[in-house]
Design an enzyme around this catalytic site. Structure first.
Site, short mmCIF file in Angstrom:
data_model
loop_
_atom_site.label_atom_id
_atom_site.label_comp_id
_atom_site.label_asym_id
_atom_site.label_seq_id
_atom_site.Cartn_x
_atom_site.Cartn_y
_atom_site.Cartn_z
N ASN A 7 18.10 48.12 55.76
CA ASN A 7 17.33 47.70 54.59
C ASN A 7 16.64 48.93 54.01
OD1 ASN A 7 15.46 46.67 52.82
ND2 ASN A 7 14.55 45.22 54.25
N ARG A 90 20.81 44.99 53.10
CA ARG A 90 20.02 44.16 52.20
C ARG A 90 20.03 44.85 50.83
NH1 ARG A 90 13.80 44.35 50.88
NH2 ARG A 90 13.72 42.52 49.57
N ARG A 240 0.14 42.33 43.59
CA ARG A 240 0.74 41.88 42.31
C ARG A 240 -0.05 40.70 41.75
NH1 ARG A 240 6.26 41.52 45.03
NH2 ARG A 240 7.02 43.66 45.06
N GLU A 363 15.09 37.78 58.30
CA GLU A 363 16.10 38.10 57.29
C GLU A 363 17.22 38.95 57.88
OE1 GLU A 363 12.39 38.98 55.26
OE2 GLU A 363 13.55 38.96 53.40
#
Ligand code: ADP
Length: 379
Positions: A7, A90, A240, A363
């Site tokens: 990843n 990924r 965010r 994941e």
């Protein structure tokens, strides 16, 4: 059979090696701060950790070191690179083209590069990582598992913005959604836990980490998700802002005399839990500060929970019901205090009909499983 999962971020590479027969993770690790004088590698084998400050100029040198560690006599888990059957990557953005994981060939690689226009911070490092593993593991099959792919089943009414249609046609401006591998993994695990077929369940999966998103997973397919064209849309996150009035962008630029890069940085890196609290983007810190009476830390937590609640409510409406709400990732899995509050505040909605489960997201494991399926089908 061993599968390596990679990843790549802009300055980091996470990796994990799986033995597919036993389903065990053999070794894992992370290279951080690639390109900076402080770059380092942290590698785990069982309970032992190897840590070394090494200068990694780029993803190529980092992958070279990872490859050497994997077959290291003390820290490795295989005797040579030849013991790796495939490598799963990924990849953040697959646009509208990639609706599931694929084996990487020349064409796929060039499309990953092409979709850098939609994910300029994320796809280029994935592309470089793939090139690097191709160089250091020549002849080994490689696959791409996209963050956006799971959400490609969203109906058009869920993914269109209320903007002129020609912007969708010209620039592919639409909602894509992210964290797809995590939503897919926990939805599958939830079905196992509930002892029901995924195809019969309406699930609301809440990935609450530093980045946060919620998905409505109806009968195994994502029908809506909170992130949009970029991961900025939706919930309040670590740094965010999530949903805001789009007119604020121009307004803030004018008032604060900011250019587009600066306002983008403000919304992506200085907002969210950090922006409201003024203290930290880390939920653990905020809970500690709130405990001793810090009002801004408490406010950040309250806004965070409020938005999660609002999305859960809207997804119950979207699917005309829900069987379970799944909490996952750092905040979702570890913060019982957040879970308790959600349970309490949703008690009338949830009743006895909707279950709330906490499931650990993996994941990397799903990337390894997808990779295995792809290389088996190829034979
Ligand atoms: P990322 O999106 O970076 O993978 P994580 O899923 O690790 O993020 O989530 C980070 C958030 O989870 C932080 O707000 C942190 O406070 C919170 N958290 C709570 N408990 C833990 C824990 N035991 N380990 C990691 N993060 C935790």
């Amino acid at each position: 059979m061993n599968i390596l999962v990679v990843n790549c971020g802009s300055s980091s590479i996470k990796y994990q090696l799986f033995c597919m027969e036993t389903q065990n993770s053999l070794v894992s690790g992370m290279v951080e701060k690639i390109g900076s004088a402080n770059s380092l590698i942290v590698h785990h084998k069982g309970k032992s950790t190897y840590k070394s400050k090494v200068y990694f100029e780029d993803h190529f040198t980092a992958i070279e070191k990872i490859a050497a560690l994997l077959s290291d006599s003390e820290w490795g888990a295989i005797s040579s690179k030849a013991d790796i059957s495939a490598i799963g990557h990924r990849v953040v953005h697959g646009g509208e083209e990639f609706k599931s994981s694929v084996i990487i060939n020349k064409d796929v690689l060039s499309r990953i590069k092409f979709f850098s226009k939609l994910a300029p911070l994320h796809n280029p490092p994935a592309y470089n990582g793939i090139k690097a593993t191709m160089k250091h593991f020549p002849g080994v099959k490689q696959t791409a598992v996209f963050d956006t792919a799971f959400h490609q089943t969203m109906p058009q009414e869920a993914y269109m913005y209320g903007l002129p249609y020609k912007l969708y046609e010209k620039y592919c401006i639409r909602r894509y959604g992210f964290h797809g591998t995590s939503h897919r993994f926990v939805a599958q695990e939830a079905a196992k836990e509930l002892k029901k077929s995924l195809g019969k369940l309406k699930l609301i999966t809440c990935h609450l980490g530093n980045g946060c998103s919620i998905a409505a997973v109806k009968y195994g397919r994502s029908v809506d998700t909170s992130m949009g064209f970029t991961p900025l849309e939706g919930l309040l996150m670590g740094t965010r802002c999530g949903d805001i009035d789009p007119a604020l962008v121009g307004y803030i630029m004018e008032k604060e005399k900011l250019n587009i890069e600066a306002v983008d940085a403000l919304m992506n890196r200085k907002s969210g839990l950090l922006g409201i609290s003024g203290i930290s983007n880390d939920m653990r810190d905020l809970l500690n500060f709130a405990k001793v009476g810090n009002k801004r830390a408490q406010l950040a937590i309250d806004v965070f929970i409020y938005k999660v609640k609002k999305y859960i409510g809207s997804y119950i409406a979207v699917m005309n019901g829900a069987d379970a709400i799944i909490l996952t990732a750092g905040i979702g899995e570890n913060m019982t205090i957040i879970e308790k509050r959600l349970r309490k505040e949703l008690s009338n909605v949830i009743g006895k009909k909707i279950k709330m489960l906490t499931i650990h997201t993996e994941e990397e494991r799903l990337i390894a499983m997808d990779t295995l399926k792809l290389i088996r089908n190829k034979k």
